[in-house]
Design an enzyme around this catalytic site. Structure first.
Site, PDB file in Angstrom:
ATOM      1  N   LYS A 110       0.850  -1.185   0.000  1.00 22.40           N
ATOM      2  CA  LYS A 110       0.000   0.000   0.000  1.00 22.40           C
ATOM      3  C   LYS A 110       0.891   1.242   0.000  1.00 22.40           C
ATOM      4  O   LYS A 110       1.893   1.295   0.721  1.00 22.40           O
ATOM      5  CB  LYS A 110      -0.895  -0.033   1.243  1.00 22.40           C
ATOM      6  CG  LYS A 110      -1.927   1.072   1.349  1.00 22.40           C
ATOM      7  CD  LYS A 110      -2.796   0.814   2.572  1.00 22.40           C
ATOM      8  CE  LYS A 110      -3.847   1.901   2.782  1.00 22.40           C
ATOM      9  NZ  LYS A 110      -4.703   1.606   3.960  1.00 22.40           N
ATOM     10  N   SER A 191      -9.378   1.565   3.300  1.00 20.92           N
ATOM     11  CA  SER A 191      -8.543   2.351   2.405  1.00 20.92           C
ATOM     12  C   SER A 191      -7.531   1.519   1.627  1.00 20.92           C
ATOM     13  O   SER A 191      -6.909   2.017   0.716  1.00 20.92           O
ATOM     14  CB  SER A 191      -7.817   3.439   3.199  1.00 20.92           C
ATOM     15  OG  SER A 191      -6.942   2.864   4.150  1.00 20.92           O
ATOM     16  N   SER A 215      -9.814  -0.875   7.317  1.00 12.75           N
ATOM     17  CA  SER A 215      -9.146  -0.687   6.032  1.00 12.75           C
ATOM     18  C   SER A 215      -8.389  -1.896   5.511  1.00 12.75           C
ATOM     19  O   SER A 215      -7.936  -1.891   4.370  1.00 12.75           O
ATOM     20  CB  SER A 215      -8.192   0.518   6.098  1.00 12.75           C
ATOM     21  OG  SER A 215      -8.931   1.700   6.235  1.00 12.75           O
TER      22      SER A 215
END
Length: 529
Positions: A110, A191, A215
């Site tokens: 990420k 996210s 997330s």
């Protein structure tokens, strides 16, 4: 010891069965539908696959699927050194043998996780585009030490979805909107949207996501993956763009429990650069040893019915999962009550907003020294200057509120934090586990993926992420089936540092059901079974 015995010993807890499944397979015949970490390592062990071949295959898939084809936009950038790293790891494997289960395995990160290489670490923001970190985040250093190939950076909800109260998950100023590979008009959730969509689409075998509240587990559930949100302090957060010192953590997202366990074993550990890891009571744990098909026999699991979604098809699917858990030897205590999360929703947000400003103001000078922004106030000003590119879809109201917060010595902050811990831990998960002598809690992770709406923002519905997120406790989601072609996850939640136990339960359920199937990249969800 003969050659076959040697490679079976090498794979250890990853499972000798992976060897049998890949006998006769070639690098070209292994697809995202059947190649997890055990299978890939088995092929490498018998010389049928190299890390270079594997990296090239995933880079090709990223070009075909992410850049063209359905254009998922899940990968922000690929590592220009990936082939070089894989070449060196192949040579090392030939000369010295592999370092372990992740040797030569590509991993996506990420893009809020710093890498000290030629890639940017931007949190999806144009304010940090093209900004290079001076060194790796601690978990990245551990992945490299384990022999993993850092393949690239994934898109995310910008700033890990802490910028606006009306955001659209999966969107960032730098990367645009990530699409859900199961239905392109549905949201991948955030996210860690890019990490989830990329692994689901077979663009890498595993990825790292991060979670403050939901997330990891929400996008994993919605994209048909296993996601592990570890205990806060099990994995170092040093070098990760922060939101909350009390809730942030990073964890693996993968197609199988075994793949996720292999990654967690590599990244977990005490780090003097993250004081939260000093409380780690798990020590060095080989989570691969927890992969036990009989783990559910004798387990006591509490069903949190208040977390049911209210959607008949989803809740019926979870009821079937409960029957399956019973058939595997688990005792289900039904129902288990937890404090309504609405009682501490506002307090949780207050804690996050108080902690965001000092965390970001500390991170930016250290890990983004070449950036034009060095404080939260700078980022707010940048977004205003770049309004048409950054703020055209939704605002930065949460940033503004965070900037207005006082210090972490403020009584309002201390009271909010105390309320959260009391309701999520003392009167929540800890009370439920103790009072009913439970090993873990179970519930639907959430509902199916919602339709993406760039105007109105997210409409995510029910979620079971908050109790474990606020408590800082481990949470694992595993595929439990489909509704209208959209994945649904089953959650296992436990007390601090019980990841090994939860991995065992998730693995036993997974191996008995095998619910996951690869996405079809359809335009919209289908009502067909």
């Amino acid at each position: 010891m003969n050659v076959n015995e040697s490679r079976r010993a090498l794979l250890g807890a990853l499972g000798a069965a992976a060897i049998a499944r890949t006998e006769g397979a070639t690098a070209d015949s292994v697809t995202d539908r059947d190649a997890g970490v055990p299978a890939l390592r088995a092929m490498m062990a018998r010389g049928a696959l190299s890390s270079v071949q594997l990296v090239r295959r995933y880079l090709t898939r990223i070009e075909q699927i992410d850049r063209h084809g359905p254009r998922l936009r899940s990968v922000l950038e690929v590592n220009p050194e990936a082939i070089q790293i894989a070449t060196a790891l192949d040579a090392e494997s030939r000369d010295k043998g592999p370092r372990g289960p992740l040797h030569g395995i590509p991993v996506l990160l990420k893009d809020n996780i710093a890498t000290g290489d030629r890639m940017s670490t931007s949190a999806g923001s144009l304010a940090l585009a093209n900004v290079k970190a001076p060194r790796d985040a601690s978990l990245v250093a551990r992945l490299r030490e384990a022999g993993a190939v850092i393949l690239g950076k994934t898109n995310l909800s910008e700033w890990a979805n802490i910028r606006s109260s009306h955001s659209t998950s999966g969107w960032s100023g730098r990367g645009g909107l990530t699409l859900n590979p199961y239905a392109l008009d549905r949201n991948p959730s955030g996210s860690s949207s890019g990490s989830a969509a990329a692994v689901a689409a077979g663009l890498a075998p595993v990825a790292i996501g991060s979670e403050t509240d939901g997330s990891i587990v929400s996008p994993a559930s919605i994209c048909g993956l296993v996601g592990i949100k570890p205990t806060v302090g099990l994995v170092s957060r040093h070098g990760i763009v922060p939101i909350s010192r009390t809730q942030d953590t990073a964890g693996p997202m993968a197609c199988t429990v075994a793949d996720a366990a292999a990654v967690l074993a590599a990244i977990a550990g005490i780090d003097p650069l993250d004081p939260a890891t000093a409380a780690n009571t798990a020590g060095a744990t080989d989570y691969l040893n927890a992969l036990d098909r009989a783990a559910l026999a004798g387990a006591r699991l509490g069903l949190v019915r208040s977390a049911y979604t209210g959607l008949d098809a989803v809740d019926a699917l979870i009821d079937r999962a409960v029957v399956q858990l019973k058939s595997l030897g688990a005792t289900i205590v039904d129902p288990i009550e937890l404090p309504d999360t609405k009682k501490y929703t506002d307090a949780e947000l207050d804690v996050l907003l108080y902690e965001l400003k000092p965390g970001l103001n500390e991170y930016l000078p250290e890990f983004a020294p070449g950036a034009a922004v060095r404080t939260l106030a700078d980022v707010i000003a940048f977004n205003e200057r770049e309004h048409d590119r950054e703020l055209r879809l939704f605002s930065q109201d949460l940033f503004v509120k965070a900037q207005a917060k006082g210090d972490l010595t403020d009584q309002a902050y201390l009271d909010a934090l105390a309320l959260c811990r009391r309701l999520a831990r003392d009167e929540g998960i800890d009370r439920a586990l103790s009072e009913h002598q439970l090993d873990a809690l179970i519930a639907p992770t959430g509902g199916p993926a919602w339709l993406t709406d760039l105007i109105a923002g997210d409409n995510s519905g029910a979620s079971f992420s908050t109790p474990a997120a606020v408590a800082g406790y481990p949470h694992i989601t595993v595929p439990a089936g489909f509704v209208a072609g959209l994945p649904i996850g089953l959650s296992f939640v436990g007390s601090a540092y019980t990841e090994a136990k939860l991995i065992g339960y998730a693995y036993a359920y997974e191996q008995a059901t095998h619910h996951r199937r690869a996405p079809g990249f359809v335009k919209t969800a289908s009502l067909k079974p």
